[in-house]
Design an enzyme around this catalytic site. Structure first.
Site, PDB file in Angstrom:
ATOM      1  N   GLU A 101     -11.527  -0.250  -2.857  1.00 34.87           N
ATOM      2  CA  GLU A 101     -10.723   0.411  -1.756  1.00 34.87           C
ATOM      3  C   GLU A 101      -9.373   1.145  -2.318  1.00 34.87           C
ATOM      4  OE1 GLU A 101      -9.497  -3.066   0.477  1.00 34.87           O
ATOM      5  OE2 GLU A 101      -8.355  -3.663  -1.153  1.00 34.87           O
ATOM      6  N   ASP A 129       0.759  -1.330  -0.028  1.00 33.67           N
ATOM      7  CA  ASP A 129      -0.023   0.093  -0.195  1.00 33.67           C
ATOM      8  C   ASP A 129       0.807   1.297  -0.165  1.00 33.67           C
ATOM      9  OD1 ASP A 129      -2.021  -1.873   0.529  1.00 33.67           O
ATOM     10  OD2 ASP A 129      -2.032  -1.519   2.702  1.00 33.67           O
TER      11      ASP A 129
HETATM   12  O1  FUB Z   1      -3.046  -3.391   3.772  1.00 38.39           O
HETATM   13  C1  FUB Z   1      -4.383  -3.645   4.232  1.00 38.39           C
HETATM   14  C2  FUB Z   1      -5.320  -3.565   3.506  1.00 38.39           C
HETATM   15  O2  FUB Z   1      -5.151  -4.287   2.174  1.00 38.39           O
HETATM   16  C3  FUB Z   1      -5.462  -1.926   2.759  1.00 38.39           C
HETATM   17  O3  FUB Z   1      -5.635  -1.135   3.630  1.00 38.39           O
HETATM   18  C4  FUB Z   1      -6.155  -2.182   1.583  1.00 38.39           C
HETATM   19  O4  FUB Z   1      -6.076  -1.188   0.645  1.00 38.39           O
HETATM   20  C5  FUB Z   1      -5.407  -3.581   1.165  1.00 38.39           C
HETATM   21  O5  FUB Z   1      -4.563  -3.289   0.075  1.00 38.39           O
END
Ligand code: FUB
Length: 324
Positions: free
Chosen positions: A223, A16
């Site tokens: 997301e 991320d």
């Molecule tokens: O790294 C945890 C979670 O996984 C992130 O917040 C999401 O976007 C996904 O990448």
């Protein structure tokens, strides 16, 4: 021909990446993956991260990547429950504000802020989460007029389906496939950078027909919101989660609406795909992650970078992911 790409930090599992340039140097704010032993599930419990490191470099494709060590940890956050997920940062008046999603003691994701005088931290957390905050994946964008906006949200384990109109609902649910998808959110930050200056608004992504993308559309928001500006246009990019794409949409202002444009990155090895886009020394880059080095363990991800190119009309050229 395959584009040149680089695993940025082979020494550890990180994911991320939120990337910004401060004082001429490029800083990376990743999640810090670890082997917690928690079994994989749709709630994302296996992403049980408990600290952040900050990385930096002055040469994206070939230079040394400096690890500045632990910048913030769960143990130091007064309201902490568990799971430090994707963070982002903003600099204002010489202070650095790190925004992070973390579950509180009721297992509800909230957004926290931690402050430092330096881009690499360490960051001192505020005593409470941001009032009115919820869900995950903070991305902070500074517009040319000096206003700061936070984009946030994520469905499934990111808990966005628990909210409508910024209020928790009694029976969390996702829309049906033929209903508009749940949108990411955008909110202007207060002058002191510690609060929301307004109610968060939905980030609407319109399809070719001028209507919001449906929940059943493989290109709908899941997301990993990100915002960047290119030639005066606002590029909202995001992950489609269970369809494993990074997509983008373009608009005329930070609130949108944004019109869907296409795929930035096709699927990578692993489940999640998550990114940021930044310009450094005259070139544009896509920072992201995959699970090739861990042999496909979805919770042990590795940071990557590849150059990002636009055509003459400002369309981003699609990049092939490691699973394509
Ligand atoms: O790294 C945890 C979670 O996984 C992130 O917040 C999401 O976007 C996904 O990448």
């Amino acid at each position: 021909m395959k584009k040149e790409e680089r695993y940025l930090f082979p020494a550890d599992y990180m994911a991320d990446p939120s990337v910004h340039v401060f004082n001429g140097r490029l800083y990376i704010y990743p999640s810090h993956d670890r082997e917690s032993g928690i079994p994989e599930n749709d709630n994302g419990d296996h992403f049980d991260m408990n600290d952040y490191h900050v990385l930096s470099t002055d040469d994206v494709m070939h230079g040394e990547i400096v690890d500045h060590g632990v910048a913030l940890k769960v143990a130091d956050i007064p309201w902490a429950g568990r799971q430090l997920w994707d963070c982002d940062i903003a600099c204002k008046d010489g202070k650095y504000y790190l925004y992070f999603p973390l579950k509180d003691r009721n297992d509800i994701f909230r957004m926290g802020v931690a402050i430092s005088d330096k881009p690499e931290g360490p960051f001192i957390p505020q005593p409470d989460p941001i009032r009115g905050s919820y869900s995950i994946d903070a991305a902070v964008f500074r517009d040319d007029d000096g206003s700061y906006y936070m984009y946030f949200g994520g469905i499934w384990g990111g808990q966005l389906q628990r909210y409508r109109d910024n209020k928790a609902i009694e029976s969390p649910c996702l829309p049906a496939d033929n209903e508009p998808a749940l949108p990411s959110r955008v909110v202007k930050l207060s002058d002191n950078m510690l609060e929301f200056a307004e109610e968060p608004r939905p980030v609407i992504v319109l399809g070719e027909d001028g209507k919001p993308l449906f929940a059943g559309d493989p290109h709908r928001f899941f997301e990993a919101s990100w915002m960047h500006k290119y030639k005066g246009k606002y590029y909202f990019s995001y992950s489609t989660g269970d369809t494993h794409l990074l997509c983008y949409a373009v608009g005329d202002n930070p609130y949108g609406p944004f019109t869907y444009q296409g795929v930035i990155l096709t699927p990578v090895v692993g489940w999640t795909t998550h990114h940021s886009i930044a310009e450094y020394k005259g070139k544009w880059y896509l920072f992201h992650h995959d699970c090739v080095p861990s042999g496909g363990k979805t919770w042990l991800r590795s940071l990557k970078v590849v150059e990002l190119e636009y055509d003459e009309e400002g369309k981003i050229q699609t990049i092939k992911g490691s699973a394509d």
